[in-house]
Design a protein around this motif. Structure first.
Motif, short mmCIF file in Angstrom:
data_model
loop_
_atom_site.label_atom_id
_atom_site.label_comp_id
_atom_site.label_asym_id
_atom_site.label_seq_id
_atom_site.Cartn_x
_atom_site.Cartn_y
_atom_site.Cartn_z
N GLU A 8 0.81 -1.22 0.00
CA GLU A 8 0.00 0.00 0.00
C GLU A 8 0.84 1.27 0.00
OE1 GLU A 8 -3.07 0.19 2.93
OE2 GLU A 8 -3.91 -1.76 2.39
N VAL A 9 2.00 1.24 0.65
CA VAL A 9 2.82 2.45 0.71
C VAL A 9 3.84 2.54 -0.42
CG1 VAL A 9 2.53 2.63 3.20
CG2 VAL A 9 4.57 1.48 2.28
N GLY A 10 3.85 1.52 -1.29
CA GLY A 10 4.71 1.59 -2.47
C GLY A 10 6.02 0.84 -2.40
N MET A 11 6.17 -0.03 -1.40
CA MET A 11 7.36 -0.87 -1.34
C MET A 11 7.22 -2.03 -2.32
SD MET A 11 8.01 -1.00 2.82
CE MET A 11 9.56 -1.92 2.68
N ASP A 12 8.33 -2.70 -2.59
CA ASP A 12 8.30 -3.87 -3.46
C ASP A 12 7.81 -5.05 -2.63
OD1 ASP A 12 8.88 -6.14 -5.01
OD2 ASP A 12 10.53 -5.11 -6.04
#
Length: 226
Positions: A150-154
């Motif tokens: 959700e926060v854009g990590m892989d």
């Protein structure tokens, strides 16, 4: 061109600490009050109870054992909930079924910090929301992977790393360092690695501390401190 003042704030916290969630919100408002200062916020690990097993414990039984009675637990929640409302937090303690071990959540926060930007700050906020507003088990790998996504990590990398021992020792060492520094409760806001603001202080207090430390740094006084 005059260089903008800049300081660091290390926030020592645990993702299952309601006061840390309140502190995160208040810090956000404090930063809005000091737009002239560049503040680098770094989330540092602390475990309120590192003895909880990896699978967690039944929260109701755990909290009753810790606080002694449902009446006492209700009193504590009743004191926290209105403070949460003031900060835009919808605490739902009844929805929380598991008291988790937070080591893996702190590993995830460490990886988010390595990714740079405001990723770690956004992840900390999302983990607080998952636990306190949605009752999710933040010790569950599926929940942590979803938070990362959700926060854009892989998310694929996170899914690969979580079952391994990657950074377990590093997080444990940081937790031990906090204890050696005398930190026995969270949140603790450590400004420029020298000045500690303990507890979920109000936004004005935090903003004032940021201004004072920034001014002291500009005068070169922090370099003289031992």
């Amino acid at each position: 061109m005059t260089e903008r003042p800049a300081i660091t704030i290390d926030v020592v916290s645990d993702v299952v600490c309601p006061w840390c969630f309140i502190g995160q919100k208040r810090l956000g408002r404090a930063l809005e009050a000091v737009p002239e200062i560049d503040v680098d916020v770094r989330w540092r690990p602390y475990q309120l109870d590192p003895t909880i097993p990896p699978e967690g414990k039944d929260r109701k039984a755990y909290m009753l054992a810790k606080f002694g009675s449902e009446e006492r637990l209700h009193e504590i929640h009743a004191r926290i909930e209105p403070l949460g409302v003031e900060e835009g937090i919808a605490f739902d303690f009844g929805a929380i079924k598991v008291s988790p071990n937070t080591l893996d959540a702190h590993r995830l926060l460490r990886w988010a910090a390595a990714a740079g930007g405001d990723l770690q700050d956004r992840l900390a906020k999302r983990l607080f929301q998952f636990y306190f507003e949605e009752g999710a088990n933040v010790g569950d790998h599926a929940v942590l992977i979803e938070a990362a996504r959700e926060v854009g990590m892989d998310a694929a990398v996170v899914e690969t790393l979580l079952p391994t021992d990657a950074d377990r020792d590093a997080v444990a060492t940081e937790v031990a360092t906090a204890s050696r520094m005398g930190i026995t409760g969270v949140p603790c806001f450590l400004l420029e690695g020298k000045y500690a603001v303990m507890g979920a202080q109000d936004a004005d207090t935090l903003a004032d501390a940021i201004r004072q430390v920034s001014a002291a740094k500009a005068r070169g006084e922090l370099e003289q401190a031992t």
